[in-house]
Design a protein around this motif. Sequence first.
Motif, PDB file in Angstrom:
ATOM      1  N   PRO A 162     -38.436  29.697  39.740  1.00  0.00           N
ATOM      2  CA  PRO A 162     -38.544  31.112  40.131  1.00  0.00           C
ATOM      3  C   PRO A 162     -39.739  31.378  41.066  1.00  0.00           C
ATOM      4  O   PRO A 162     -39.607  32.113  42.048  1.00  0.00           O
ATOM      5  N   LYS A 163     -40.878  30.769  40.784  1.00  0.00           N
ATOM      6  CA  LYS A 163     -42.054  30.957  41.643  1.00  0.00           C
ATOM      7  C   LYS A 163     -41.820  30.323  43.026  1.00  0.00           C
ATOM      8  O   LYS A 163     -42.187  30.891  44.050  1.00  0.00           O
ATOM      9  N   PHE A 164     -41.195  29.156  43.065  1.00  0.00           N
ATOM     10  CA  PHE A 164     -40.875  28.477  44.320  1.00  0.00           C
ATOM     11  C   PHE A 164     -39.924  29.334  45.161  1.00  0.00           C
ATOM     12  O   PHE A 164     -40.127  29.527  46.363  1.00  0.00           O
ATOM     13  N   ILE A 165     -38.896  29.888  44.517  1.00  0.00           N
ATOM     14  CA  ILE A 165     -37.932  30.733  45.219  1.00  0.00           C
ATOM     15  C   ILE A 165     -38.613  31.984  45.762  1.00  0.00           C
ATOM     16  O   ILE A 165     -38.379  32.399  46.903  1.00  0.00           O
ATOM     17  N   ALA A 166     -39.479  32.599  44.973  1.00  0.00           N
ATOM     18  CA  ALA A 166     -40.209  33.792  45.416  1.00  0.00           C
ATOM     19  C   ALA A 166     -41.128  33.465  46.595  1.00  0.00           C
ATOM     20  O   ALA A 166     -41.231  34.249  47.546  1.00  0.00           O
ATOM     21  N   ALA A 167     -41.789  32.314  46.554  1.00  0.00           N
ATOM     22  CA  ALA A 167     -42.672  31.912  47.659  1.00  0.00           C
ATOM     23  C   ALA A 167     -41.867  31.703  48.940  1.00  0.00           C
ATOM     24  O   ALA A 167     -42.297  32.112  50.030  1.00  0.00           O
ATOM     25  N   CYS A 168     -40.715  31.069  48.825  1.00  0.00           N
ATOM     26  CA  CYS A 168     -39.865  30.882  50.002  1.00  0.00           C
ATOM     27  C   CYS A 168     -39.389  32.228  50.540  1.00  0.00           C
ATOM     28  O   CYS A 168     -39.410  32.472  51.753  1.00  0.00           O
ATOM     29  N   SER A 169     -38.981  33.120  49.653  1.00  0.00           N
ATOM     30  CA  SER A 169     -38.507  34.443  50.051  1.00  0.00           C
ATOM     31  C   SER A 169     -39.593  35.226  50.784  1.00  0.00           C
ATOM     32  O   SER A 169     -39.315  35.911  51.771  1.00  0.00           O
ATOM     33  N   GLU A 198     -34.383  32.525  52.305  1.00  0.00           N
ATOM     34  CA  GLU A 198     -33.638  32.892  51.097  1.00  0.00           C
ATOM     35  C   GLU A 198     -32.981  31.657  50.513  1.00  0.00           C
ATOM     36  O   GLU A 198     -32.183  30.996  51.170  1.00  0.00           O
ATOM     37  N   LEU A 199     -33.341  31.336  49.283  1.00  0.00           N
ATOM     38  CA  LEU A 199     -32.738  30.209  48.575  1.00  0.00           C
ATOM     39  C   LEU A 199     -31.786  30.718  47.509  1.00  0.00           C
ATOM     40  O   LEU A 199     -32.020  31.765  46.906  1.00  0.00           O
ATOM     41  N   LYS A 200     -30.737  29.974  47.292  1.00  0.00           N
ATOM     42  CA  LYS A 200     -29.798  30.265  46.221  1.00  0.00           C
ATOM     43  C   LYS A 200     -29.905  29.100  45.237  1.00  0.00           C
ATOM     44  O   LYS A 200     -29.606  27.969  45.576  1.00  0.00           O
ATOM     45  N   TRP A 201     -30.346  29.394  44.022  1.00  0.00           N
ATOM     46  CA  TRP A 201     -30.605  28.350  43.028  1.00  0.00           C
ATOM     47  C   TRP A 201     -29.467  28.279  42.027  1.00  0.00           C
ATOM     48  O   TRP A 201     -29.103  29.273  41.393  1.00  0.00           O
ATOM     49  N   PHE A 202     -28.911  27.088  41.858  1.00  0.00           N
ATOM     50  CA  PHE A 202     -27.800  26.887  40.946  1.00  0.00           C
ATOM     51  C   PHE A 202     -28.247  26.378  39.584  1.00  0.00           C
ATOM     52  O   PHE A 202     -27.429  25.955  38.783  1.00  0.00           O
ATOM     53  N   GLY A 203     -29.534  26.434  39.301  1.00  0.00           N
ATOM     54  CA  GLY A 203     -30.033  25.908  38.039  1.00  0.00           C
ATOM     55  C   GLY A 203     -30.395  26.946  37.005  1.00  0.00           C
ATOM     56  O   GLY A 203     -30.814  26.604  35.902  1.00  0.00           O
TER      57      GLY A 203
END
Length: 167
Positions: A133-140, A145-150
């Motif tokens: 979640p923190k990695f996705i927020a940093a990228c955003s 925009e990342l879509k995480w399937f995990g």
Amino acid sequence: AFSTQTYKHMNSGEGGLLTTNDAEVAARAVVASGSYMLYGRHGAVPDDDAFEKIRLHTANYSGRMDQARAAMLRAQLPLLEDNISCWNSLYGRLNSRLSAVEGIVIPKRKAEEFFVGSSIQFRAECLQKSQFPKFIAACSSRGVELKWFGADEPNAFPSRYDSWRYL
């Protein structure tokens, strides 16, 4: 079947196209699309005998593509080849750079495969599940925009087959 929903190569907001050489599949699609038993007027249907077996056992979902969506898609058709070239060029550059990052794994593609590189899938083996979640927020925050399937629960577009409990 070709989806033309948001984030697809051709975007009409919703909907899609179906191609088949299977008469029963075509007949089911026509009835499901809302032919109201007037399937003979469709213009691209199999023979009447293909409808006899399924016409009273296939639901009418009224899932037709309207003229506005068809017009949106027709306007995009001439741009498709150029878009594919652009997406594949960007994909190649991103693939090269991500492949060089330790802990990032990108699945290998078969040499004979033709693909449209409008998205890229990778595994970040260097991160624990709790870190995503923190990695996705940093990228955003950087416009990526990342879509995480995990994730344990579906969130917007990314979901896994085991998320849907009706299966």
